[in-house]
Design a protein around this motif. Structure first.
Motif, PDB file in Angstrom:
ATOM      1  N   GLY A  14       0.814  -1.216   0.000  1.00  0.00           N
ATOM      2  CA  GLY A  14       0.000   0.000   0.000  1.00  0.00           C
ATOM      3  C   GLY A  14       0.843   1.259   0.000  1.00  0.00           C
ATOM      4  N   GLN A  15       1.997   1.211   0.661  1.00  0.00           N
ATOM      5  CA  GLN A  15       2.886   2.373   0.709  1.00  0.00           C
ATOM      6  C   GLN A  15       3.550   2.610  -0.642  1.00  0.00           C
ATOM      7  N   PHE A  16       3.921   1.534  -1.314  1.00  0.00           N
ATOM      8  CA  PHE A  16       4.468   1.685  -2.667  1.00  0.00           C
ATOM      9  C   PHE A  16       3.425   2.312  -3.597  1.00  0.00           C
ATOM     10  N   ALA A  17       2.189   1.837  -3.501  1.00  0.00           N
ATOM     11  CA  ALA A  17       1.122   2.365  -4.354  1.00  0.00           C
ATOM     12  C   ALA A  17       0.840   3.825  -4.045  1.00  0.00           C
ATOM     13  N   ALA A  18       0.867   4.186  -2.754  1.00  0.00           N
ATOM     14  CA  ALA A  18       0.575   5.563  -2.358  1.00  0.00           C
ATOM     15  C   ALA A  18       1.631   6.539  -2.853  1.00  0.00           C
ATOM     16  N   ALA A  19       2.851   6.057  -3.039  1.00  0.00           N
ATOM     17  CA  ALA A  19       3.946   6.932  -3.484  1.00  0.00           C
ATOM     18  C   ALA A  19       4.037   7.042  -4.999  1.00  0.00           C
ATOM     19  N   ALA A  20       3.227   6.287  -5.720  1.00  0.00           N
ATOM     20  CA  ALA A  20       3.373   6.192  -7.173  1.00  0.00           C
ATOM     21  C   ALA A  20       3.078   7.503  -7.890  1.00  0.00           C
ATOM     22  N   ASP A  21       2.049   8.229  -7.471  1.00  0.00           N
ATOM     23  CA  ASP A  21       1.703   9.482  -8.148  1.00  0.00           C
ATOM     24  C   ASP A  21       2.824  10.508  -8.041  1.00  0.00           C
ATOM     25  N   GLU A  22       3.421  10.629  -6.860  1.00  0.00           N
ATOM     26  CA  GLU A  22       4.506  11.594  -6.700  1.00  0.00           C
ATOM     27  C   GLU A  22       5.714  11.193  -7.521  1.00  0.00           C
ATOM     28  N   THR A  23       5.996   9.904  -7.561  1.00  0.00           N
ATOM     29  CA  THR A  23       7.118   9.426  -8.372  1.00  0.00           C
ATOM     30  C   THR A  23       6.917   9.799  -9.831  1.00  0.00           C
ATOM     31  N   GLU A  24       5.710   9.608 -10.352  1.00  0.00           N
ATOM     32  CA  GLU A  24       5.464   9.989 -11.745  1.00  0.00           C
ATOM     33  C   GLU A  24       5.562  11.500 -11.925  1.00  0.00           C
ATOM     34  N   ARG A  25       5.011  12.262 -10.984  1.00  0.00           N
ATOM     35  CA  ARG A  25       5.030  13.731 -11.097  1.00  0.00           C
ATOM     36  C   ARG A  25       6.453  14.277 -11.103  1.00  0.00           C
ATOM     37  N   LEU A  26       7.321  13.693 -10.276  1.00  0.00           N
ATOM     38  CA  LEU A  26       8.702  14.165 -10.173  1.00  0.00           C
ATOM     39  C   LEU A  26       9.548  13.767 -11.383  1.00  0.00           C
ATOM     40  N   GLY A  27       9.148  12.719 -12.078  1.00  0.00           N
ATOM     41  CA  GLY A  27       9.963  12.218 -13.175  1.00  0.00           C
ATOM     42  C   GLY A  27      11.172  11.443 -12.695  1.00  0.00           C
ATOM     43  N   LYS A  28      11.140  11.006 -11.472  1.00  0.00           N
ATOM     44  CA  LYS A  28      12.168  10.158 -10.875  1.00  0.00           C
ATOM     45  C   LYS A  28      11.572   9.571  -9.608  1.00  0.00           C
ATOM     46  N   LEU A  29      12.225   8.584  -9.007  1.00  0.00           N
ATOM     47  CA  LEU A  29      11.686   8.003  -7.786  1.00  0.00           C
ATOM     48  C   LEU A  29      11.576   9.063  -6.703  1.00  0.00           C
ATOM     49  N   SER A  30      10.438   9.075  -6.029  1.00  0.00           N
ATOM     50  CA  SER A  30      10.260   9.990  -4.906  1.00  0.00           C
ATOM     51  C   SER A  30      11.108   9.533  -3.724  1.00  0.00           C
ATOM     52  N   ASP A  31      11.334  10.436  -2.781  1.00  0.00           N
ATOM     53  CA  ASP A  31      12.084  10.074  -1.573  1.00  0.00           C
ATOM     54  C   ASP A  31      11.412   8.907  -0.852  1.00  0.00           C
ATOM     55  N   GLU A  32      10.076   8.902  -0.869  1.00  0.00           N
ATOM     56  CA  GLU A  32       9.344   7.826  -0.195  1.00  0.00           C
ATOM     57  C   GLU A  32       9.573   6.484  -0.899  1.00  0.00           C
ATOM     58  N   SER A  33       9.549   6.493  -2.228  1.00  0.00           N
ATOM     59  CA  SER A  33       9.784   5.253  -2.970  1.00  0.00           C
ATOM     60  C   SER A  33      11.186   4.717  -2.708  1.00  0.00           C
ATOM     61  N   VAL A  34      12.171   5.601  -2.702  1.00  0.00           N
ATOM     62  CA  VAL A  34      13.548   5.189  -2.420  1.00  0.00           C
ATOM     63  C   VAL A  34      13.653   4.623  -1.011  1.00  0.00           C
ATOM     64  N   LYS A  35      13.025   5.286  -0.065  1.00  0.00           N
ATOM     65  CA  LYS A  35      13.066   4.825   1.330  1.00  0.00           C
ATOM     66  C   LYS A  35      12.472   3.431   1.459  1.00  0.00           C
ATOM     67  N   LEU A  36      11.365   3.187   0.769  1.00  0.00           N
ATOM     68  CA  LEU A  36      10.721   1.877   0.844  1.00  0.00           C
ATOM     69  C   LEU A  36      11.619   0.787   0.247  1.00  0.00           C
ATOM     70  N   LEU A  37      12.265   1.092  -0.869  1.00  0.00           N
ATOM     71  CA  LEU A  37      13.160   0.106  -1.473  1.00  0.00           C
ATOM     72  C   LEU A  37      14.317  -0.224  -0.539  1.00  0.00           C
ATOM     73  N   ARG A  38      14.837   0.783   0.123  1.00  0.00           N
ATOM     74  CA  ARG A  38      15.954   0.539   1.050  1.00  0.00           C
ATOM     75  C   ARG A  38      15.471  -0.233   2.286  1.00  0.00           C
TER      76      ARG A  38
END
Length: 394
Positions: A14-38
């Protein structure tokens, strides 16, 4: 048994899904997406154990990429690309591995491997210049793999061509910030890279032929773990196609959610429409078949390597053929369900349209090009040895 990293990704879906819109808007992985991967440890799945990694079975890695992509296509794509690079780095000189991971095993490595530059031999190493496209996740990486042709003293490629993979630290290349304006996978930030005469010590290079066959590079690097004995053109495409299949699974899940209570303009409940429901079932079966075939292919190669048996060109060729077909089959299934989702599926707030765009852009990667590879595999299965360009990327 489910790998512990996959379990963590599932818990945080759910956290990955919630961060998806910001990642697309930024044109790169959002800080939240990077944090989740780590936090989940995905990028360490193919990292050697002595550096804090898992040296995981590639099947576990592919399933984890699918799970990430099912929630955010761009994050899944970066996981499939950047997450594969520790596998090749494990085959490089130990001095380089210590430079990259000695202080931080969570250091990420970008690419691309496309041959878009020339490495000219100089005392102690090479001088490299060129411009490369499609460096996925590059903003978050501290090192990079680049494909290059070996050049002579004049800077011209030697003949016959020798393809090299070279590794540079972040200070030795430039990221072109405005070079990723696309309709899908926008959040991957797959920007261009420029190198202008950087010096690369010889120990930071490896010839492509050494990693293409698999076992040879593992033996040279002193790697005994089975995963490092696999061929490059079986391992690198794995994460990319896994991302495409995961995106297709995300599209299917979103479609089911959307169609469950949908009523058409004519007042018909979708759940009462046998044509749409039939299309859903066919699409679901095709996506499931893609998942099964992709995982089966890499598992069969792993079993051969684990048993100490050689992996033949025919083995590699068949797995590559099937891997390509997996991607095309999955995206064709997404088209079938998107076409039956109605006009509202095209609205920006409907996640279906993002999955649809991401799936199609993912299919554009060079490793999903069927033509010459299908030709080559057909010859191979007839007992005819392909030659020259027909052996490329296999």
């Amino acid at each position: 048994m489910t790998h512990e990293v996959l379990s963590r990704v599932q818990e945080m879906s759910g956290q990955f899904a919630a961060a998806a819109d910001e990642t697309e808007r930024l044109g790169k992985l959002s800080d939240e997406s990077v944090k989740l991967l780590r936090q989940t440890g995905v990028m360490r799945m193919l990292l050697p154990t002595e550096y804090g990694g898992y040296a995981a079975h590639p099947r576990d890695y592919a399933e984890t990429v699918m799970e990430v992509a099912k929630n955010c296509g761009s994050t899944g794509w970066v996981t499939g690309v950047v997450g594969a690079h520790p596998w090749e780095m494990a085959l490089m000189d130990r001095r380089l591995q210590d430079e990259v991971w000695g202080e931080n095993p969570d250091t990420w490595i970008a690419s691309p491997y496309a041959v878009m530059g020339v490495a000219t031999a100089v005392d102690g190493g090479f001088k490299l210049s060129g411009r490369w496209s499609f460096s996925s996740g590059t903003d978050h990486c501290e090192w990079i793999f680049l494909g290059a042709l070996l050049g002579d003293a004049t800077g011209a490629p030697v003949m016959p061509p020798t393809v090299m993979h070279v590794v540079l630290p972040r200070k030795d290349y430039t990221i072109v910030d405005d070079s990723w304006d696309v309709i899908g996978l926008q959040g991957t930030g797959s920007k261009d890279i420029i190198v202008d005469g950087a010096f690369i010590p010889a120990y930071r290079t490896i010839e492509m032929d050494a990693v293409a066959a698999g076992e040879l590079a593992a033996e040279r690097a002193g790697r005994t773990e089975t995963v490092y004995k696999l061929p490059f053109w079986s391992m690198f495409p794995l994460g990319i196609t896994a991302a495409v299949i995961g995106i297709a699974e995300g599209a299917l899940a979103a479609h089911l959610d959307y169609q469950r209570d949908r009523v058409t303009a004519m007042g018909t409940l979708i759940k009462d429409d046998p044509i749409v429901l039939s299309a859903i079932s066919e699409a679901a079966a095709d996506i499931a078949a893609s998942r099964t075939q992709l995982l089966d292919g890499i598992s069969r190669l792993y079993d051969l390597a684990d048993a100490g048996k050689p992996i033949s060109f025919e083995d590699r060729s068949i797995v590559r053929r099937n891997q390509i077909r997996c991607a095309w089959r999955a995206v064709e299934a997404v088209d079938q369900i998107f076409a039956r989702s109605g006009g509202n599926a095209a609205r920006r707030h409907n996640v279906m349209q993002r999955f649809w765009r991401d799936a199609h852009v993912g299919l554009q990667h060079a490793i999903h090009t069927p033509g010459s590879l299908y030709h080559s595999t057909a010859l191979t299965t007839m007992g005819i040895e392909p030659e020259g360009p027909l052996r490329m990327m296999i």
